[in-house]
Design a protein around this motif. Structure first.
Motif, short mmCIF file in Angstrom:
data_model
loop_
_atom_site.label_atom_id
_atom_site.label_comp_id
_atom_site.label_asym_id
_atom_site.label_seq_id
_atom_site.Cartn_x
_atom_site.Cartn_y
_atom_site.Cartn_z
N ASP A 13 78.71 64.24 86.45
CA ASP A 13 79.87 64.67 86.18
C ASP A 13 81.00 63.98 86.76
OD1 ASP A 13 80.25 65.70 88.67
OD2 ASP A 13 79.35 67.82 88.30
N THR A 14 82.13 64.35 86.33
CA THR A 14 83.22 63.42 86.80
C THR A 14 83.77 63.60 88.36
OG1 THR A 14 84.95 65.07 85.98
CG2 THR A 14 84.33 63.26 84.34
N ARG A 15 83.48 64.85 88.71
CA ARG A 15 83.57 65.22 90.05
C ARG A 15 82.55 64.16 90.96
NH1 ARG A 15 82.50 71.14 93.27
NH2 ARG A 15 80.55 70.63 92.02
N GLN A 16 81.27 64.24 90.85
CA GLN A 16 80.54 63.09 91.32
C GLN A 16 81.27 61.94 91.52
OE1 GLN A 16 76.67 64.02 89.52
NE2 GLN A 16 76.38 65.90 90.53
N LEU A 17 81.29 61.41 90.33
CA LEU A 17 81.98 59.93 90.12
C LEU A 17 83.16 59.76 91.01
CD1 LEU A 17 81.37 59.19 86.35
CD2 LEU A 17 79.83 58.88 88.27
N ARG A 18 83.82 60.69 90.92
CA ARG A 18 85.41 60.51 91.63
C ARG A 18 84.89 60.60 93.15
NH1 ARG A 18 89.15 64.52 93.09
NH2 ARG A 18 87.73 66.03 92.04
N TYR A 19 84.03 61.35 93.56
CA TYR A 19 83.71 61.49 95.21
C TYR A 19 83.13 60.21 95.62
CZ TYR A 19 84.55 66.55 95.25
OH TYR A 19 85.35 67.75 95.30
N PHE A 20 82.25 59.75 94.83
CA PHE A 20 81.54 58.53 95.13
C PHE A 20 82.49 57.41 94.99
CE2 PHE A 20 79.27 54.71 93.40
CZ PHE A 20 78.56 54.31 94.47
N GLU A 65 91.04 61.94 101.96
CA GLU A 65 91.81 61.58 100.81
C GLU A 65 91.55 62.70 99.53
OE1 GLU A 65 90.64 58.68 97.35
OE2 GLU A 65 91.59 57.49 98.89
N LEU A 66 90.27 63.23 99.40
CA LEU A 66 89.82 64.05 98.31
C LEU A 66 90.26 65.60 98.68
CD1 LEU A 66 86.32 62.59 97.81
CD2 LEU A 66 88.17 62.70 96.28
#
Length: 303
Positions: A3-10, A25-26
């Protein structure tokens, strides 16, 4: 599927290669970041990070490849949101506009589109030349979004229109026509002349104007030739087949072969209207319509 959250965190972790900095940052806890990255690795089926307490965090070969794709995917997701918001505000989209010839010759279309483009540069506008009857059909069928046409006494169900332009009528006459020997033309001078009218499919528009002209001059129209458009009408007039009543803005057409004469007693103006469907038009169409009508009001107030 990630999902986009996983991608954004990575991506944040890959940018910093430091769990604490990426978590700051997050705005999340390091443990939450670790959980989401582990879930992403499980989805991918491979390690994305080299974790070693004695060495800095680094990306694996798979991690570098996933980082590039994740960055592109997040940019695309962001773009999707931006496009949606812009389209909803009428800042993006496509508008198909129909127009009669005098909508162009009068400068009306040019001014309308130029003003709109200055505030909505990313909206694509397609301009299509059509006579009034065809525009009404196309507008009702959804083939065009807005129509610049000659106003009608009654419009088809579901369509509405607003007058946006007014100009006077003149008569186009071949250079060698006997009427050009007169210093001043009166309506009565047009008796016994053949008139060429740019319409084939209906008994409105310039045919009605011609009838009113004859009544005001106290004569009956001797003959009327109907053609498809103004260019055809003016071409025939330049060859001596008859006279054409035209909006004065068309005077630049075939100016070497024709003379455009005002007629004393011909007080009638001609109009252009902006027609649209009463419902179901896009935000971009709504924006162009609003811009056009606002400029009409500004022009009227200045006058």
């Amino acid at each position: 599927m990630p999902d986009t959250r996983q991608l954004r965190y990575f991506v944040a972790l890959a940018d910093h290669l430091h769990f604490a900095k990426a978590a700051d940052e997050l705005g999340i806890a390091q443990s939450a970041l670790s959980v989401q990255v582990l879930k992403l690795e499980k989805e991918v089926g491979a390690r994305l990070l080299n974790r070693n307490k004695r060495q800095p965090v680094s990306l694996t070969e798979v991690g570098r490849m996933v980082y590039e794709e994740a960055t592109a995917a997040l940019q695309h997701v962001t773009r999707v949101g931006q496009v949606g918001r812009l389209a909803a505000r009428g800042q993006l989209g496509f508008v198909r506009v129909g127009s009669v010839a005098s909508g162009v010759s009068s400068g009306l279309v040019n001014g309308m589109l130029k003003d709109f483009r200055s505030t909505h540069p990313d909206v694509v506008v397609e301009l299509v030349g059509m006579d009034t009857p065809r525009q009404l059909e196309a507008l009702a069928a959804g083939e065009i979004d807005l129509a610049i046409l000659r106003p009608r006494r009654k419009y088809p169900s579901g369509l509405t229109a607003t007058i946006i332009h007014t100009e006077r009528l003149v008569v186009a006459i071949a250079e060698d026509h006997p009427l050009n020997s007169k210093v001043k033309l009166n309506v009565s001078d047009l008796a016994n002349e053949t008139f060429i009218t740019p319409q084939l499919r209906e008994d409105e528009g310039f045919s009605l104007t011609l009838e009113r002209l004859a009544v005001s001059g106290g004569f009956s129209v001797a003959a009327e030739i109907r053609v498809q458009d103004f260019i055809s009408a003016l071409t025939m007039a330049s060859a001596g087949y008859g006279l054409v009543l035209v909006p004065e803005s068309m005077q630049f057409l075939m100016s070497r072969a024709l003379r455009y004469r005002p007629v004393s007693g011909l007080e009638e103006n001609v109009y252009l209207a902006l027609a649209r469907r009463s419902r179901e038009y896009s935000p971009a169409t709504h924006a162009l319509l609003g811009s056009a009508l606002a400029n009409v009001k500004i022009s009227a107030n200045r006058a």
